[in-house]
Motif scaffolding. Structure first.
Motif, mmCIF file in Angstrom:
data_model
loop_
_atom_site.group_PDB
_atom_site.id
_atom_site.type_symbol
_atom_site.label_atom_id
_atom_site.label_comp_id
_atom_site.label_asym_id
_atom_site.label_seq_id
_atom_site.Cartn_x
_atom_site.Cartn_y
_atom_site.Cartn_z
ATOM 1 N N VAL A 1 0.850 -1.203 0.000
ATOM 2 C CA VAL A 1 0.000 0.000 0.000
ATOM 3 C C VAL A 1 0.882 1.249 0.000
ATOM 4 N N TYR B 1 2.264 1.801 -3.397
ATOM 5 C CA TYR B 1 1.210 2.314 -4.294
ATOM 6 C C TYR B 1 1.038 3.823 -4.075
ATOM 7 N N LEU C 1 -3.618 -0.854 9.430
ATOM 8 C CA LEU C 1 -4.078 -1.594 8.249
ATOM 9 C C LEU C 1 -4.483 -3.011 8.681
ATOM 10 N N ASN D 1 -7.296 -3.677 4.127
ATOM 11 C CA ASN D 1 -6.609 -3.805 2.838
ATOM 12 C C ASN D 1 -7.210 -4.963 2.049
ATOM 13 N N VAL E 1 -5.691 -3.141 -2.991
ATOM 14 C CA VAL E 1 -4.591 -2.204 -2.734
ATOM 15 C C VAL E 1 -4.956 -0.755 -3.090
ATOM 16 N N ALA F 1 -7.550 0.669 -0.630
ATOM 17 C CA ALA F 1 -6.993 0.905 0.713
ATOM 18 C C ALA F 1 -6.046 2.113 0.685
ATOM 19 N N ALA F 2 -5.229 2.198 -0.388
ATOM 20 C CA ALA F 2 -4.289 3.318 -0.498
ATOM 21 C C ALA F 2 -5.050 4.644 -0.569
#
Ligand SMILES: Nc1ncnc2c1ncn2[C@@H]1O[C@H](COP(=O)(O)OP(=O)(O)OP(=O)(O)O)[C@@H](O)[C@H]1O
Ligand SMILES: Nc1nc2c(ncn2[C@@H]2O[C@H](COP(=O)(O)O)[C@@H](O)[C@H]2O)c(=O)[nH]1
Length: 304
Positions: free
Chosen positions: A135, A138, A237, A283, A286, A289-290
């Protein structure tokens, strides 16, 4: 209506397969509560939202004993005091019973809520293999305005890791020097193995310029950052489930069985501390979540 062309044993076999699958699903949910991947409140919410789901079909007795620190006698006392029959399922609770159960859970295991006055110093922590590095990478690629801290570590580089980009790979003497010179904002021995620390100067520089700094570090480090700057934004996370966490660790293939077991032991301790954080992000995907972490980093008033 039963299909008259289908022999009864076929229906029975299908029903038995469904029952086994439902039992497995309930067992996985109980594991998620006992490992604290999901809170009891989250499981209750799922059960209430869909009485036909695995969560909805879970008996209140199973639900309560999945919560760490609740054994059978405590469970029975709780049900009596809340006026809930032990045969009830989560999906079948009446409104008075669900409120009573929710209040009971909130009083004992309060879920973290957003806190006001967070700064641009953002910590991303979470159990091993949840995807913190993925993450964070990213975010580095898609949100270059956020400064991703590069830690110093005494562990050896993995294939493909570049000094100064993924970590500053240093020996024990240099790590000792960094500590003694006060050059680390925080540091910790992680998984009882190697030392990792956040160089202080780049973070101070980014924050002084009004930027956002993201630290991808372990629980001990997160606590030190909180102590050094109580306004720091702490994000935890979470994996979608405990089983998925184990899958990711095994699938990554970078640790042997002994190291995986050690990391999973640490993971349980870390999951139990998630309520110390300001926000929790699952998560599951990805990019999603990012984006959530970035949105939380941006939701800060002008402090820090
Ligand atoms: N959302 C996701 N869905 C599926 N797989 C994922 C996801 N996020 C990460 N992974 C995979 O999970 C594995 C662990 O990810 P990563 O190495 O980023 O975890 P980590 O939290 O940084 O671990 P550690 O703390 O042990 O360094 C990797 O193989 C990664 O590709
Ligand atoms: N306290 C700190 N923890 C850190 C830092 N940099 C990384 N980490 C954590 O270490 C583990 C293991 O990392 P790996 O790259 O060996 O898999 C992981 O949980 C990281 O979050 C740091 O500067 N301080």
């Amino acid at each position: 209506m039963a299909d008259s062309r289908r022999p009864p044993e076929v229906d029975r076999a299908a029903a038995s397969r469904r029952a086994v699958a439902a039992r497995r699903e309930r067992a996985a949910l109980k594991r998620d509560v006992s490992t604290r991947v999901i809170t009891p409140q989250e499981l209750l919410r799922r059960g209430l939202a869909d009485p036909l789901s695995a969560a909805g079909a879970m008996r209140v007795t199973e639900f309560l004993t999945a919560i760490p620190a609740i054994g059978e006698s405590k469970r029975d006392r709780i049900l009596t005091s809340l006026g809930i029959s032990p045969v009830k399922r989560l999906g079948g609770l009446g409104s008075r019973q669900r409120d009573a159960l929710r209040d009971y859970l909130d009083a004992r295991w309060p879920e973290p809520g957003p806190r006001e006055g967070r700064s641009r110093l953002v910590v991303l922590a979470g159990p091993t293999a949840v995807g913190k590095g993925t993450v964070a990478a990213y975010i580095k690629e898609h949100f270059p305005e956020i400064h991703l801290s590069v830690s110093a570590t005494t562990r050896a580089p993995r294939p493909g890791e570049v000094d100064g980009e993924h970590y500053y790979f240093v020996d024990d003497a240099e790590f000792d020097r960094l500590i003694a010179a006060g050059e680390l904002l925080e540091w910790a021995t992680v998984h009882n193995a190697h030392r990792y620390g956040t160089p202080r100067e780049p973070i101070d520089r980014v924050l002084a310029a009004g930027g956002t700094a993201l630290l991808e570090i372990d629980l001990q480090g997160a606590r030190q950052v909180r102590a050094a700057d109580p306004s720091a934004t702490l994000v935890f996370l979470l994996p979608p489930s405990w089983d998925e966490l184990v899958q990711r660790l095994v699938g990554r293939g970078t640790e042997d069985a002994e190291e995986r077991a050690r990391r999973l032991r640490t993971a349980r301790t870390e999951l139990a501390a998630q309520n110390e954080f300001d926000y929790r992000v699952v998560n599951d995907e990805v990019a999603r979540a990012a984006a959530e972490v970035v949105a939380l980093a941006a939701r800060r008033p002008d402090v820090g």
